[in-house]
Design an enzyme around this catalytic site. Structure first.
Site, short mmCIF file in Angstrom:
data_model
loop_
_atom_site.label_atom_id
_atom_site.label_comp_id
_atom_site.label_asym_id
_atom_site.label_seq_id
_atom_site.Cartn_x
_atom_site.Cartn_y
_atom_site.Cartn_z
N ARG A 297 0.83 -1.21 0.00
CA ARG A 297 0.00 0.00 0.00
C ARG A 297 0.87 1.26 0.00
O ARG A 297 0.57 2.24 -0.69
CB ARG A 297 -0.91 -0.02 1.23
CG ARG A 297 -1.87 1.16 1.33
CD ARG A 297 -2.85 0.94 2.49
NE ARG A 297 -3.87 1.97 2.56
CZ ARG A 297 -3.85 2.98 3.43
NH1 ARG A 297 -2.86 3.09 4.31
NH2 ARG A 297 -4.81 3.88 3.43
N HIS B 8 0.73 4.15 -2.73
CA HIS B 8 0.45 5.55 -2.36
C HIS B 8 1.59 6.47 -2.75
O HIS B 8 1.36 7.65 -3.04
CB HIS B 8 0.17 5.64 -0.85
CG HIS B 8 -1.23 5.23 -0.50
ND1 HIS B 8 -1.92 5.76 0.57
CD2 HIS B 8 -2.08 4.36 -1.08
CE1 HIS B 8 -3.13 5.21 0.63
NE2 HIS B 8 -3.24 4.35 -0.36
N ASN C 287 -3.58 8.59 4.31
CA ASN C 287 -2.40 8.06 4.99
C ASN C 287 -2.40 8.24 6.50
O ASN C 287 -1.84 7.42 7.23
CB ASN C 287 -1.13 8.72 4.43
CG ASN C 287 -0.87 8.35 2.98
OD1 ASN C 287 -1.08 7.22 2.57
ND2 ASN C 287 -0.42 9.32 2.20
N HIS D 217 -5.87 -6.03 -2.63
CA HIS D 217 -6.69 -6.15 -1.42
C HIS D 217 -6.94 -7.61 -1.05
O HIS D 217 -7.74 -7.88 -0.15
CB HIS D 217 -8.01 -5.40 -1.60
CG HIS D 217 -7.86 -3.92 -1.51
ND1 HIS D 217 -8.85 -3.04 -1.88
CD2 HIS D 217 -6.82 -3.15 -1.09
CE1 HIS D 217 -8.44 -1.79 -1.70
NE2 HIS D 217 -7.21 -1.84 -1.23
#
Length: 266
Positions: A7, A11, A34, A134
């Site tokens: 992740r 990001h 975040n 995910h």
């Protein structure tokens, strides 16, 4: 920590390119996607510290994060291996505003998410494939609860949710403020890289609204069904999409920097 590192890499790359900007203190770390949820910074710090002792000023924080995400998925969760090029350099700035604007959110409609991917040179297939990340990790109940108790301000659950899955989630994420930090698994085997994520979407049991939305479109829905049936196709395509993502807006040559400390510019 595989899900967290994956992740973090995502990001980083989605906000002004893969430049290690998410690792800088302030800025992106304080953005809504975040704040109090991005994890793994101390792992990158540890790797970077050891690298600086062995070969100072050579390996960028961006390359560290890119490789750490791959290794964590491959070695810890049984996920695919994908080949990576190196030589990325670190950016000099970080922007809270850019992170809030550019990162796809769990409440956004599929059209918005697809547009944000397209802005980074990623297509609809990449949306479906990278959403498959995910298969790992958890989401905080505060993100999930609107679907469980007040979908779109209706005062009722999301009607698309499978009834037994809804009941299970309401038990994990009761309708109380103190449950907001509880964790719900993103799929039923959240520490193993597999295609269960897609099987759950087919059965109306996607945890996040943005995940289940993949079934609302004929094109993305047919891809979901395909990956639910053919796990090795998902593994292959996931690696290919990760390579594309790891190349977004990279800084090379004499531009940018190679940070000594990933949290601050030199």
């Amino acid at each position: 920590m595989a899900a967290s590192l994956l992740r973090l890499h995502f990001h980083d790359c989605f906000v002004n390119g893969c430049d290690g900007s998410v690792l800088l203190d302030g800025g992106e770390k304080n953005a809504l996607p975040n704040l109090n949820s991005a994890r793994g910074f101390e792992i990158i710090d540890s790797i970077k510290s050891n690298l600086e002792k062995a070969c100072p000023g050579v390996v960028s924080c961006t390359d560290v994060l890119t490789l750490a995400a791959r290794e964590a998925v491959y070695l810890q969760t049984g996920g695919p291996y994908w080949s990576l090029a190196f030589g990325r350099r670190d950016g000099l700035t970080t922007s809270e505003t850019a992170a809030n604007e550019q990162l796809p959110g769990p409440f956004e409609p599929l059209d918005n998410i697809t547009r944000k991917f397209a802005a980074k040179g990623l297509d609809t297939k990449d949306v479906v494939v990278l959403s498959g990340g995910h298969t790992l990790g958890f989401a905080q109940c505060g993100v999930v609860k609107p679907r469980l108790f007040d979908f779109a301000g209706s005062g009722r659950p999301d009607p698309s949710l499978d009834a037994s899955f809804l009941q299970s989630l309401q038990s994990t994420c009761p309708n109380r403020n103190e449950s907001n930090s509880n964790l719900a698994p993103l799929d039923a085997s959240s520490s193993k890289f597999d295609n269960v994520y897609y099987k759950l979407l087919v059965n109306s049991s996607g945890l996040l609204r943005s995940d289940q939305a993949l079934m609302s479109d004929n094109v993305t829905g047919s891809m979901v069904v395909g990956y639910s049936k053919f796990p090795f196709l998902f593994y292959k395509d996931f690696g290919a999409s990760m390579v594309k993502m790891a190349g977004i807006g990279v800084i090379t040559g004499s531009n940018g920097d190679v940070r000594k400390n990933c949290r601050v510019v030199n």
